[in-house]
Structures are given as structure tokens and as C-alpha cells.
Scaffold this active site. Structure first.
Site, short mmCIF file in Angstrom:
data_model
loop_
_atom_site.label_atom_id
_atom_site.label_comp_id
_atom_site.label_asym_id
_atom_site.label_seq_id
_atom_site.Cartn_x
_atom_site.Cartn_y
_atom_site.Cartn_z
N LYS A 66 -2.86 7.20 4.00
CA LYS A 66 -2.32 5.92 3.49
C LYS A 66 -3.06 5.52 2.21
CE LYS A 66 -1.23 1.25 5.18
NZ LYS A 66 -1.35 0.31 6.32
N SER A 141 2.94 -1.78 7.78
CA SER A 141 2.83 -1.38 6.39
C SER A 141 2.61 0.12 6.17
CB SER A 141 1.68 -2.15 5.73
OG SER A 141 0.45 -1.83 6.34
N SER A 165 0.45 -2.33 11.87
CA SER A 165 0.92 -1.45 10.78
C SER A 165 0.87 0.04 11.05
CB SER A 165 0.12 -1.73 9.52
OG SER A 165 0.70 -2.81 8.85
N1 GLN Z 1 2.99 -6.81 9.37
C1 GLN Z 1 1.72 -7.45 9.54
C2 GLN Z 1 1.38 -8.23 8.29
O1 GLN Z 1 2.20 -8.26 7.42
C3 GLN Z 1 0.68 -6.44 9.86
C4 GLN Z 1 0.28 -5.65 8.71
C5 GLN Z 1 -0.79 -4.68 9.03
O2 GLN Z 1 -1.06 -4.34 10.19
N2 GLN Z 1 -1.45 -4.23 7.99
O3 GLN Z 1 0.35 -8.82 8.18
#
Ligand code: GLN
Length: 478
Positions: A66, A141, A165
Site C-alpha cells: 500500500k 482505503s 481499510s
Molecule cells: N473508511 C474509514 C475511514 O475513512 C477507515 C479507513 C481506514 O481504515 N484507513 O476513516
């Protein structure tokens, strides 16, 4: 096609001399050539390869990373304009450990900017697409990592999980994703979103590969003060194919309005499969679940607003060169205009929200109160784990949604994580594994949670389920 195989299958083939790691690279690269223009899984696609240490455990098997995990060979930009051109001078601890074991770091995957999102649409490089339906999001994400693995553009990958994410994109793309216990994997070299919630973890084609990868990345690191000094286990040894006598809880708060019918049905079916395999079930209550989304978006944005203060146009990445100095003088104008252009809309929304909840007038009313409720959410889990080995829930309330569908409505996007964020708030480990498909052929994910540092219990449950079903073997037609 070697790229369709799991890492452990490839290791067997390489060990027996049937294929070489170069053969694997040829097939991965040719898949990328074939499908990447449709999927856009990579923010920084694989480079030409330098030599890898052969003979070691991973034998040159490539891994996609990532874009928020620091790597010397690749740019690390969090898929944000503000980190444009940033080439870290060091490797994150997880990368060092992978290289020591002979892995080949092979490309950086696309993500929501700074990991803010559930759809991979907020990337500066544009959205990634779901290999099962190109009009739909891969989740986020870590959507690029999940899409790369699901489309066989990568053998396996690393993601990061602050509120879901790793698990939510794994679920939407039909692959396996694990968020380890907070402190189990070093965050050194992971560009911070919310430091008290972030964890790095594997995204793989099966549970065996997740255990294999966790074995390499888990363990204490004195460069991360939140890394915990508790012995790791051999996670491959946890992969028993037996769950007789295992006690599993199902929280009633997770089966509510907003849960897609096909997802709910598939989780109920999964329950009966696990029952047949010898586990016992009981419905439980996690009464503070209803506050989790609100608590998360207060704490996560507060921490993000502070973590993102370092991106000021001076030290890293993008700086606005044509500064309009009239307004505030040259220095402040440079900060303002670099940040103004460098951050996308969602990042700005979070910085503003986080700064607000930390401001002196609102700190007690929002931030402090959210911290207290976070403790209550954790206590709910502590109570359940006194009696049960695991909890099962859906990973996501819906299957993959259409690109653009939730972008204009941040609240509907934030609800995508309703089932995953409690694990981050309480620090416990959680895995998502494939457990079905909708009639429209979209993957459905099962989430399994366990007590802190009991990755063993969720791996055992996940492995037993996987070995008795075929969901993980299905491949998308791209
Ligand atoms: N979708 C969640 C957010 O927007 C989690 C994102 C993540 O785990 N990095 O904060």
C-alpha cells in the site's frame, strides 16, 4: 498462469525446482499489462527488479505494498498530491522484515488519499475498480491492494487498517484481509492516519498466506513505542482444520436495518456451516455499538488533523511555487497555498473536523467524551471474550457499491465501516474471509473477531471454514 496461485503454492513450486521466481514475475507482469488499464490497482506500478536474496524463506515471491508504507525503491505518496515525488530514505520495519526473508517489493498500490475513505475514490491518481464489476468500487482505503490480489495482478499484498481499510476492501473483492491486534505489527514507516488505531496487515488469496505473512511482519520493534513486547506465535501452527467445541458469539446489534438481505442470508448460512463443523453459537449484545461510528470519526479525525500538520510544503513532496503573497506574507501564504492545493477534499474535511473537536471550547464535549465511550466499547468486547472464543459478523453491510454512489454524501460513505471500526477502537484482531456471492456475482465477506493477541482463534476458525468451502477459489472474469 503462475500469478493466479497463492504464495505458498508458488513456494512449493520454486522449492521443487519446477519454476523460478523470474517465471512468477513474468506472469505477474503480463497480467498487469492485460488488466491494469481497467483496474488501476497501482499508484506506482512495479519497477525493474533488482536482485533478491534467493534460498531464503520467501524465495523472491513478489508482494504489492500500500502506498502509505515507506519503501526505498518506490515513491510513497499516500496517493496524495501533497506527497508528490516523495521517496523515503528508509524502509518501514515490515518492509525490512519482508526483504530479510527474501520477498521482492513489487509496486505500490492505490488507496484513498491518506487512507481516508471506503472506496478508493479519493486517490489523487483516480479510482481503482472492483475486478468483479468494473463499475463498482473495490472498497477502501486499501482498495488497490485488494483489487491487485483479486485480479491476480499481485500474489499477495500489505494494507493498513484504521477503521476497516483492510477488511472492507478484502470483503468487497472476495479475498482474505487481516487486521492484527493493535501493537502486534510495527507501525514504524507507516505514514500515520490515526496513530492509536492504525495497523498494517496482510491481504491474500487464502488464510494460509495470511498466517505466513503475519509470521514475517509480526513482532516487537523498539522503533515503534506502541509495538508490544509479547512473544509471537507460529501462526501457521494455528491453522488447525478443526473447530469442535469452539464458542462463537453473534452480536445482535450487527443484524439491523441497513444490512443488505443477501449479505445477512449469507452470514446465517455461514453460521450453520460452522455449527455443522462443531462450533456452538449464542446471540450476545455489544450495547455500545451504536456509538462506534460517531466515536471513531471524532477520534480518527482528531488524530489525523494532528498527524497531517507536518505536510506543509517545506519538508516533503509538493510545494506551491506561484505564491500569491498579498494576503498573508510569503511564509504563511506558502503554507496555506501548498496545503490548499496539495490536499484533496476529504483530507481537508477531516483536518477541519479534527481541529474542531480538539479546539479548547469543544475538547471536553467531543474528544474527551469520545475517549470515554471508546473504553465502554472495549469493555463490551472484554465481557463477551470472557465466555467466547470468537465473534462473527458481516464485514460490510452491503456488497461493492457503484463508483460515485456515495462520494457526494460523506455520511453514507462513513457508514460503510459500521461493522469494522469497533475492532480498531478496542484494539482487537479481526479477519475478513470470503463467504458467499450475491445473485449479481459480487463477493460477500465474513468478519471474525477475537480477544487481543488471540489471532490463533480467528485463524483457526477462518481456516476451518475455508477448507470446507470453495468461496475463496472463485476468480473474477476481467
Ligand atoms: N473508511 C474509514 C475511514 O475513512 C477507515 C479507513 C481506514 O481504515 N484507513 O476513516
Amino acid at each position: 498462469m503462475l500469478n493466479t496461485k497463492t504464495a505458498h503454492e508458488l513456494l512449493d513450486l520454486i522449492s521443487s525446482g519446477e519454476v523460478s521466481y523470474e517465471d512468477v514475475l513474468v506472469d505477474v507482469k503480463s497480467q498487469i499489462k492485460k488488466t491494469e488499464s481497467k483496474i488501476k490497482a497501482y499508484a506506482h506500478p512495479p519497477n525493474n527488479v533488482e536482485s533478491v536474496s534467493q534460498g531464503s524463506l520467501l524465495k523472491g515471491i513478489p508482494i504489492a505494498i500500500k502506498d502509505n508504507i515507506c519503501t526505498k525503491e518506490y515513491l510513497t505518496t499516500c496517493s496524495s498530491h501533497i506527497l508528490e515525488g516523495f521517496n523515503p530514505p528508509y524502509d518501514a520495519t515490515v518492509i525490512e522484515r519482508l526483504k530479510e526473508k527474501g520477498a521482492l517489493i513489487f509496486g505500490k498500490t492505490n488507496m484513498d488519499e491518506f487512507a481516508f475513505g471506503s472506496s478508493c475514490e479519493t486517490s489523487f491518481y483516480g479510482p481503482s475498480r472492483n475486478p468483479w464489476d468494473l463499475d463498482r468500487v473495490p472498497g477502501g482505503s486499501s482498495g488497490g491492494s485488494a483489487a491487485a490480489v483479486a485480479s491476480d495482478e499481485a500474489i499477495w499484498a500489505l494494507g493498513s487498517d484504521t477503521g476497516g481499510s483492510i477488511r472492507q476492501p478484502a470483503s468487497l473483492c472476495g479475498v482474505v484481509g487481516l487486521k492484527p491486534t493493535y501493537g502486534r505489527v510495527s507501525r514504524y514507516g507507516l505514514i500515520a492516519f490515526a496513530s492509536s488505531l492504525d495497523q498494517i496487515g496482510p491481504i491474500t488469496k487464502d488464510v494460509y498466506d495470511t498466517a505466513l505473512l503475519l509470521n514475517i511482519i509480526a513482532g516487537h520493534d523498539n522503533r515503534d513505542s506502541t509495538s508490544i513486547n509479547i512473544e509471537t506465535e507460529d501462526y501457521l501452527k494455528c491453522l488447525e482444520k478443526d473447530i469442535k467445541g469452539l464458542k462463537i458469539a453473534i452480536p445482535k446489534e450487527y443484524f439491523i436495518k441497513g444490512l443488505d438481505k443477501e449479505v445477512g442470508d449469507s452470514i446465517r448460512e455461514t453460521r450453520s456451516t460452522l455449527e455443522k463443523l462443531g462450533a456452538s453459537f449464542k446471540e450476545v449484545s455489544l450495547p455500545h455499538t451504536k456509538y462506534a461510528v460517531a466515536v471513531y470519526y471524532i477520534l480518527a479525525t482528531a488524530e489525523a488533523s494532528s498527524n497531517l500538520a507536518r505536510f506543509d510544503g517545506v519538508q516533503y513532496g509538493f510545494r506551491e511555487r506561484n505564491i500569491d503573497k498579498k494576503e498573508t506574507g510569503p511564509m504563511i501564504s506558502m503554507y496555506k497555498q501548498s496545503r490548499g492545493k496539495g490536499f484533496g477534499l476529504e483530507a481537508k474535511r477531516r483536518i477541519i473536523l479534527g481541529t474542531y473537536v480538539l479546539s479548547s471550547g469543544y475538547y471536553d464535549a467531543y474528544y474527551l467524551r469520545a475517549l470515554k465511550v471508546r473504553t465502554l466499547i472495549k469493555k463490551d468486547f472484554d465481557e463477551v471474550f470472557k465466555e467466547f472464543d470468537c465473534i462473527i459478523t458481516p464485514t460490510s453491510p452491503t456488497p461493492a457499491f457503484k463508483i460515485g454512489e456515495r462520494l457526494e454524501n460523506p455520511l453514507s460513505m462513513y457508514l460503510s465501516d459500521i461493522y469494522t471500526i469497533s475492532a480498531n477502537l478496542s484494539g482487537i484482531p479481526a479477519i475478513s474471509i470470503p463467504c458467499g456471492f450475491t445473485k449479481g456475482r459480487l463477493p460477500i465477506g465474513l468478519q471474525i473477531l477475537s480477544a487481543p493477541f488471540k489471532e490463533r482463534d480467528l485463524l483457526r476458525t477462518a481456516y476451518t471454514f475455508e477448507q470446507n468451502t470453495d468461496w475463496h477459489k472463485a476468480k473474477p472474469k476481467i
